[in-house]
Design a protein around this motif. Sequence first.
Motif, PDB file in Angstrom:
ATOM      1  N   GLY A   6      25.755   8.025  29.762  1.00  0.00           N
ATOM      2  CA  GLY A   6      26.019   9.192  28.940  1.00  0.00           C
ATOM      3  C   GLY A   6      26.014  10.454  29.773  1.00  0.00           C
ATOM      4  O   GLY A   6      25.611  10.451  30.935  1.00  0.00           O
ATOM      5  N   GLY A   7      26.446  11.531  29.174  1.00  0.00           N
ATOM      6  CA  GLY A   7      26.477  12.828  29.833  1.00  0.00           C
ATOM      7  C   GLY A   7      27.622  13.658  29.296  1.00  0.00           C
ATOM      8  O   GLY A   7      28.521  13.149  28.625  1.00  0.00           O
ATOM      9  N   LEU A   8      27.574  14.926  29.580  1.00  0.00           N
ATOM     10  CA  LEU A   8      28.617  15.824  29.106  1.00  0.00           C
ATOM     11  C   LEU A   8      29.986  15.442  29.674  1.00  0.00           C
ATOM     12  O   LEU A   8      30.071  14.807  30.737  1.00  0.00           O
ATOM     13  CB  LEU A   8      28.285  17.258  29.503  1.00  0.00           C
ATOM     14  N   LEU A  78      23.067  12.507  21.327  1.00  0.00           N
ATOM     15  CA  LEU A  78      21.951  12.591  20.394  1.00  0.00           C
ATOM     16  C   LEU A  78      20.986  11.429  20.573  1.00  0.00           C
ATOM     17  O   LEU A  78      21.393  10.318  20.940  1.00  0.00           O
ATOM     18  CB  LEU A  78      22.476  12.579  18.948  1.00  0.00           C
ATOM     19  N   ALA A  79      19.726  11.675  20.266  1.00  0.00           N
ATOM     20  CA  ALA A  79      18.718  10.610  20.353  1.00  0.00           C
ATOM     21  C   ALA A  79      19.117   9.418  19.479  1.00  0.00           C
ATOM     22  O   ALA A  79      18.929   8.263  19.876  1.00  0.00           O
ATOM     23  CB  ALA A  79      17.348  11.139  19.965  1.00  0.00           C
ATOM     24  N   VAL A  80      19.699   9.686  18.318  1.00  0.00           N
ATOM     25  CA  VAL A  80      20.072   8.601  17.419  1.00  0.00           C
ATOM     26  C   VAL A  80      21.140   7.693  18.043  1.00  0.00           C
ATOM     27  O   VAL A  80      21.109   6.474  17.860  1.00  0.00           O
ATOM     28  CB  VAL A  80      20.506   9.148  16.030  1.00  0.00           C
ATOM     29  N   THR A  81      22.082   8.266  18.807  1.00  0.00           N
ATOM     30  CA  THR A  81      23.094   7.429  19.457  1.00  0.00           C
ATOM     31  C   THR A  81      22.468   6.634  20.600  1.00  0.00           C
ATOM     32  O   THR A  81      22.796   5.465  20.797  1.00  0.00           O
ATOM     33  CB  THR A  81      24.287   8.259  19.976  1.00  0.00           C
ATOM     34  N   ARG A  82      21.571   7.256  21.325  1.00  0.00           N
ATOM     35  CA  ARG A  82      20.882   6.560  22.423  1.00  0.00           C
ATOM     36  C   ARG A  82      20.050   5.406  21.890  1.00  0.00           C
ATOM     37  O   ARG A  82      20.015   4.322  22.469  1.00  0.00           O
ATOM     38  CB  ARG A  82      20.033   7.552  23.209  1.00  0.00           C
ATOM     39  N   ASP A  83      19.367   5.651  20.776  1.00  0.00           N
ATOM     40  CA  ASP A  83      18.559   4.599  20.158  1.00  0.00           C
ATOM     41  C   ASP A  83      19.431   3.444  19.679  1.00  0.00           C
ATOM     42  O   ASP A  83      19.048   2.276  19.792  1.00  0.00           O
ATOM     43  CB  ASP A  83      17.769   5.158  18.971  1.00  0.00           C
ATOM     44  N   ALA A  84      20.601   3.757  19.154  1.00  0.00           N
ATOM     45  CA  ALA A  84      21.484   2.709  18.626  1.00  0.00           C
ATOM     46  C   ALA A  84      21.999   1.795  19.737  1.00  0.00           C
ATOM     47  O   ALA A  84      22.117   0.578  19.539  1.00  0.00           O
ATOM     48  CB  ALA A  84      22.643   3.331  17.847  1.00  0.00           C
ATOM     49  N   TRP A  85      22.324   2.354  20.912  1.00  0.00           N
ATOM     50  CA  TRP A  85      22.734   1.494  22.045  1.00  0.00           C
ATOM     51  C   TRP A  85      21.588   0.568  22.411  1.00  0.00           C
ATOM     52  O   TRP A  85      21.772  -0.634  22.582  1.00  0.00           O
ATOM     53  CB  TRP A  85      23.128   2.323  23.259  1.00  0.00           C
ATOM     54  N   PRO A 126      38.128  18.287  25.751  1.00  0.00           N
ATOM     55  CA  PRO A 126      37.473  19.565  25.463  1.00  0.00           C
ATOM     56  C   PRO A 126      37.645  20.528  26.632  1.00  0.00           C
ATOM     57  O   PRO A 126      37.677  20.117  27.792  1.00  0.00           O
ATOM     58  CB  PRO A 126      36.009  19.178  25.274  1.00  0.00           C
ATOM     59  N   ASP A 127      37.742  21.816  26.311  1.00  0.00           N
ATOM     60  CA  ASP A 127      37.796  22.811  27.378  1.00  0.00           C
ATOM     61  C   ASP A 127      36.376  23.185  27.784  1.00  0.00           C
ATOM     62  O   ASP A 127      35.397  22.699  27.209  1.00  0.00           O
ATOM     63  CB  ASP A 127      38.618  24.033  26.953  1.00  0.00           C
ATOM     64  N   TRP A 128      36.261  24.062  28.778  1.00  0.00           N
ATOM     65  CA  TRP A 128      34.948  24.406  29.301  1.00  0.00           C
ATOM     66  C   TRP A 128      34.048  25.036  28.242  1.00  0.00           C
ATOM     67  O   TRP A 128      32.857  24.729  28.167  1.00  0.00           O
ATOM     68  CB  TRP A 128      35.066  25.317  30.525  1.00  0.00           C
ATOM     69  N   VAL A 129      34.595  25.885  27.417  1.00  0.00           N
ATOM     70  CA  VAL A 129      33.795  26.536  26.371  1.00  0.00           C
ATOM     71  C   VAL A 129      33.228  25.478  25.413  1.00  0.00           C
ATOM     72  O   VAL A 129      32.057  25.530  25.030  1.00  0.00           O
ATOM     73  CB  VAL A 129      34.631  27.593  25.618  1.00  0.00           C
ATOM     74  N   GLN A 130      34.044  24.498  25.052  1.00  0.00           N
ATOM     75  CA  GLN A 130      33.578  23.423  24.167  1.00  0.00           C
ATOM     76  C   GLN A 130      32.516  22.563  24.847  1.00  0.00           C
ATOM     77  O   GLN A 130      31.547  22.152  24.209  1.00  0.00           O
ATOM     78  CB  GLN A 130      34.755  22.554  23.723  1.00  0.00           C
ATOM     79  N   ILE A 131      32.701  22.291  26.125  1.00  0.00           N
ATOM     80  CA  ILE A 131      31.718  21.485  26.858  1.00  0.00           C
ATOM     81  C   ILE A 131      30.394  22.231  26.962  1.00  0.00           C
ATOM     82  O   ILE A 131      29.325  21.686  26.668  1.00  0.00           O
ATOM     83  CB  ILE A 131      32.243  21.112  28.264  1.00  0.00           C
ATOM     84  N   ALA A 132      30.456  23.492  27.386  1.00  0.00           N
ATOM     85  CA  ALA A 132      29.240  24.283  27.579  1.00  0.00           C
ATOM     86  C   ALA A 132      28.500  24.524  26.265  1.00  0.00           C
ATOM     87  O   ALA A 132      27.265  24.628  26.262  1.00  0.00           O
ATOM     88  CB  ALA A 132      29.583  25.613  28.250  1.00  0.00           C
ATOM     89  N   GLY A 133      29.218  24.570  25.153  1.00  0.00           N
ATOM     90  CA  GLY A 133      28.597  24.834  23.873  1.00  0.00           C
ATOM     91  C   GLY A 133      28.287  23.592  23.051  1.00  0.00           C
ATOM     92  O   GLY A 133      27.837  23.691  21.915  1.00  0.00           O
ATOM     93  N   ARG A 134      28.514  22.444  23.627  1.00  0.00           N
ATOM     94  CA  ARG A 134      28.334  21.190  22.903  1.00  0.00           C
ATOM     95  C   ARG A 134      26.869  20.930  22.553  1.00  0.00           C
ATOM     96  O   ARG A 134      25.967  21.215  23.338  1.00  0.00           O
ATOM     97  CB  ARG A 134      28.856  20.036  23.748  1.00  0.00           C
ATOM     98  N   ASP A 135      26.645  20.363  21.385  1.00  0.00           N
ATOM     99  CA  ASP A 135      25.305  19.949  20.985  1.00  0.00           C
ATOM    100  C   ASP A 135      24.925  18.726  21.816  1.00  0.00           C
ATOM    101  O   ASP A 135      25.583  17.682  21.721  1.00  0.00           O
ATOM    102  CB  ASP A 135      25.296  19.618  19.485  1.00  0.00           C
ATOM    103  N   TYR A 136      23.912  18.879  22.646  1.00  0.00           N
ATOM    104  CA  TYR A 136      23.494  17.796  23.537  1.00  0.00           C
ATOM    105  C   TYR A 136      21.974  17.834  23.617  1.00  0.00           C
ATOM    106  O   TYR A 136      21.401  18.708  24.260  1.00  0.00           O
ATOM    107  CB  TYR A 136      24.134  17.982  24.920  1.00  0.00           C
ATOM    108  N   GLU A 137      21.335  16.894  22.925  1.00  0.00           N
ATOM    109  CA  GLU A 137      19.876  16.865  22.868  1.00  0.00           C
ATOM    110  C   GLU A 137      19.292  16.399  24.197  1.00  0.00           C
ATOM    111  O   GLU A 137      19.831  15.485  24.826  1.00  0.00           O
ATOM    112  CB  GLU A 137      19.409  15.911  21.770  1.00  0.00           C
TER     113      GLU A 137
END
Length: 169
Positions: A6-8, A78-85, A126-137
Amino acid sequence: MLIVIGGLPATGKTTLSRLLASRTNGVHLRVDTIEQAIVRSGLARHPVGPVGYVVGYALAEEHLRQGLTVIAESVNPLAVTRDAWRDAAVRAGAPVLEVEVVCSDPDEHRRRARSRSVDIPDLPLPDWVQIAGRDYEPWNRDRLVVDTAGQEPENSLAPLIDAVLTARA
């Protein structure tokens, strides 16, 4: 074994996943590929929500039950996606290695985001603005962190290969 990567966006996840799949003879499951197939089917539009991940979890579990190594690649924000894997691996009785790919140099990360090309037809990047502003726990458990900044892919792959060999031992 399930290897969750995972990762941005634009950190090098796909490059590392493809290299790792080649080296381990593993199955590369890419959520972007699954999601774009769903969009092409006409059943959804971007963003598709959790459906791509849910399909990925099911495929990972099925392949793991067959004794295959699975490299599951997605933003995994998200933690929920990590837990599901992880849950898919547990249900299949397979070990799991979690990997977070980062690019610690913001200028390099931005350059990558701006210069990369799409390799899945019609997939919106995604463009840089979308990447930088992404919800990433933040991660709440141990994982291997691979920093791709200033390195060739082969150099970034080395600690990942070491971790896979250690986890398999």
